[in-house]
Scaffold this motif. Structure first.
Motif, PDB file in Angstrom:
ATOM      1  N   ARG A  48       1.721 -11.263  40.510  1.00  0.00           N
ATOM      2  CA  ARG A  48       1.279 -11.807  39.216  1.00  0.00           C
ATOM      3  C   ARG A  48       1.512 -13.316  39.152  1.00  0.00           C
ATOM      4  N   SER A  65      -4.167  -8.846  39.920  1.00  0.00           N
ATOM      5  CA  SER A  65      -2.923  -8.083  39.768  1.00  0.00           C
ATOM      6  C   SER A  65      -3.145  -6.726  39.115  1.00  0.00           C
ATOM      7  N   THR A  66      -4.292  -6.542  38.473  1.00  0.00           N
ATOM      8  CA  THR A  66      -4.575  -5.266  37.788  1.00  0.00           C
ATOM      9  C   THR A  66      -5.335  -4.286  38.667  1.00  0.00           C
TER      10      THR A  66
END
Length: 644
Positions: free
Chosen positions: A485, A549-550
């Motif tokens: 992240r 990051s997702t």
């Protein structure tokens, strides 16, 4: 007469004195210190350049001394060889040491320090007597396993083999390829038997370095296997790149000298000698005299020499700032490709190189079980370009490498691959096992009213960087100190200053201009959008890193995290490794997570290396893999996937 001693008493006194002074020698005893006892037991021509106590005692038995042997070596060795009073073990071991002493002295006396014919003959004589002691006496080597003398004789053999093989190697270029027997120093060298492969089809080293005595700064441990034979680093010609891959041309080699014969006398009579050049990764033993003999091997030395000669440190910094050096990802094989070993792929972080894995790779190659199960590939890539660009290029390089070595995709090496990534390499590793679908298109800013054709053009330009699927060959991944992240450190003034010094490749800037034009359509302005570099991408405010990051990790992949904890007095969720916050490195759903007291270079921490070894053992156990022996294929009950 009164007061005179009787004559018979004088006779008794005189005879008693004669007996005490001449007929009965007094025996004394004293204790020596433990260190002196140990030194005396282990002292020999290799350790102290003096003959061992065992050899001196053997000389005493046949009425010889050290000085007499030095004055007339031929008489000395013939007396040892043919006199009664010594069994074959004592006779042959003493001869092995005496000939070795002569060889070493002859080499020291050589004006240029080379192995002369006289020295070579003496080394071969020493090796032959040691060989005869080991395999042609009444007892087998296993029956002498706890005897110091056998260890000494084995050392005599291995050293004599090393020096003889170095001389043989020097003469190889003069022999060509069409030969079976070559005379040298009164001996006949039989054509070597070798299974050593140096990559790119090369089997003849251009350089041979004895591994004995090599030590390396930066490497914690030297991993070797005791046994029969002399250990070398074989260096092949530097392979030309025909693709993004490069097989290792630094490999371990163990040399063995064989003296043909069916009996002790035939071995002592022969002047034939054959060299066996064995790869200790493939061979853990060698058959000699009807026995399976453990083969020596040094697994650290080739890796250490390769790193010492690589020049990675300077090159990786030049590549970061765009001042030359690396321009595209390369896949470096730490050993020549083996289709029967599972593959571990390692990706380093920002401003780094394969040197980042120096102790990790050494510990994997040094572990007997892991060495027999895995081969290590390291991805070396320019760390200045955006993460998305490196991701696409690394994926292409790995796909090309796998297809080159295994076009059918059926080898064990092409299945159940383990990815290990540190820092930015960990971010890339996670994306290599993730699905993007259409989730990254939201970061693209396009001009309102863009035509359908221009939108299609834009998608074609960006698809290699924003549209990807997991590597199907990978079933386990480990992420170390990876800023999934991003990190606030990338927004600091120093980081921004460094980012400003980075030059991106011209081809990437041109591609950025083309993408800008596609985003703006026909009304494109002359001003292009700035292409972000890698430091930009690692910021916790970067649009790409936030969207990436997702992305979901493939459900067929087991994954693990290892995080560094620089401030141990805070709750784990509030810690960082000095660069990456725990909240950025943590991944929900991981099979395991280990927090290690460490700065950002956590991959070099001993606890992290132990954890990596545990994970690799776990991976092999989940596949029910049986490590291969002496070139046999790896046997895994689950050839293409792991089960959850």
């Amino acid at each position: 007469m009164q007061g005179r001693t009787p004559r018979w008493i004088l006779h008794i006194l005189v005879m008693t004195a004669l007996l005490l002074t001449g007929g009965c020698a007094m025996v004394g005893v004293h204790h020596i210190a433990q260190k002196d006892y140990t030194a005396q037991r282990r002292s020999d021509v290799l350790n102290t350049r003096t003959l061992s106590d065992s050899t001196l005692q053997s000389l005493n038995v046949v009425a010889l001394s050290r000085d007499e042997c030095a004055a007339n070596f031929t008489r000395c060795t013939n007396t040892l060889l043919y006199s009664d009073g010594l069994d074959n073990e004592r006779r042959l071991s003493a001869l092995a040491e005496l000939w070795l002493a002569l060889a070493m002295q002859s080499e020291r006396d050589s004006p240029d320090g080379s192995v002369s014919d006289k020295a070579l003959n003496a080394y071969l004589q020493s090796a032959r007597y040691a060989y005869a002691y080991l395999f042609y006496t009444a007892r087998h080597p296993g029956e002498r396993a706890f005897e110091t003398r056998q260890s000494q004789v084995l050392a005599f053999y291995n050293y004599a083999t090393q020096r003889a093989v170095m001389r043989f190697f020097q003469m190889l270029p003069t022999l060509g390829t069409d030969w079976s027997r070559a005379p040298i120093a009164g001996w006949d060298l039989l054509k070597p038997d070798s299974d050593v492969y140096l990559g790119s089809g090369d089997r003849i080293p251009r350089e041979l370095i004895p591994a004995e005595g090599l030590r390396f700064s930066g490497l914690r441990n030297i991993y070797r296997r005791d046994g029969f034979g002399s250990e070398f680093v074989a260096i092949g010609a530097t392979p030309a790149f025909s693709g993004p891959w490069r097989e290792s041309n630094y490999v371990p080699l163990t040399a063995v000298l064989e003296f043909p014969g069916d009996t002790l006398q035939s071995v002592l009579d022969t002047h034939d000698v054959r060299v066996y050049a064995k790869n200790p990764y493939l061979d853990s033993s060698i058959p000699l005299d009807g026995q399976s003999i453990p083969l020596a091997g040094n697994f650290t030395a080739p890796y250490g020499v390769w790193l010492a000669q690589s020049g990675f440190a300077g090159e990786s910094l030049r590549a970061l700032f765009g001042r030359g050096g690396l321009s595209k990802p390369e896949v470096w094989l730490m050993q020549p490709y083996d289709p029967n070993r599972l593959t571990v792929i390692m990706l380093h972080g920002l401003a780094s190189s394969p040197e980042a894995w120096i102790n990790v790779v050494n510990e994997v190659m040094g572990d007997e079980q892991l060495r027999r199960t895995y081969q290590v590939w390291e991805v070396y890539y320019p760390t200045n370009v955006p993460v998305a660009v490196n991701l696409a290029q690394i994926r292409q390089a790995l796909d090309n490498t796998l297809h080159h070595f295994d076009p059918s995709g059926t080898a064990p090496a092409s299945h159940n691959i383990v990815l290990i990534g540190h820092s930015m390499g960990g971010v890339i590793a996670r994306l290599l096992v993730s699905s993007s679908d259409d989730k990254l298109w939201s970061i693209v800013t396009e001009r309102p009213g863009l035509s359908t054709a221009d939108k299609q053009k834009l998608r074609q330009r960006l698809a290699p960087y924003l549209q990807f699927s997991p590597m199907p060959q990978v079933t386990r991944a480990v992420f170390l100190a990876a800023p999934h992240r991003g990190t606030p450190v990338a927004r600091w003034k120093l980081a921004r200053w460094i980012a400003g010094l980075i030059r991106l490749p011209l081809t990437l800037l041109e591609e950025g201009k083309n993408i800008t034009d596609a985003m703006q359509g026909k009304n494109a302005s002359s001003t292009s959008v700035r292409v972000p570099n890698s430091i930009d991408n690692l910021s916790d405010s970067d649009p790409f890193i936030k969207a990436a990051s997702t992305l979901p990790i493939s459900p067929t992949v087991h994954y693990h995290t290892i995080v560094g904890v620089y401030k141990s007095n805070a709750p784990l969720t509030e810690t960082d490794d000095g660069v990456v916050p725990y909240a950025s490195a943590h991944l929900d759903g991981a099979d395991s997570e280990l927090a290690v007291p460490s700065w950002h270079n956590v991959q070099d921490a001993p606890q992290a290396i132990i954890e990596l070894r545990r994970i690799l053992r776990l991976h092999a156990a989940a596949l029910h893999c049986t490590p291969p022996e002496n070139g046999e294929p790896l046997a895994c009950a689950t050839p293409s996937s792991t089960s959850h």
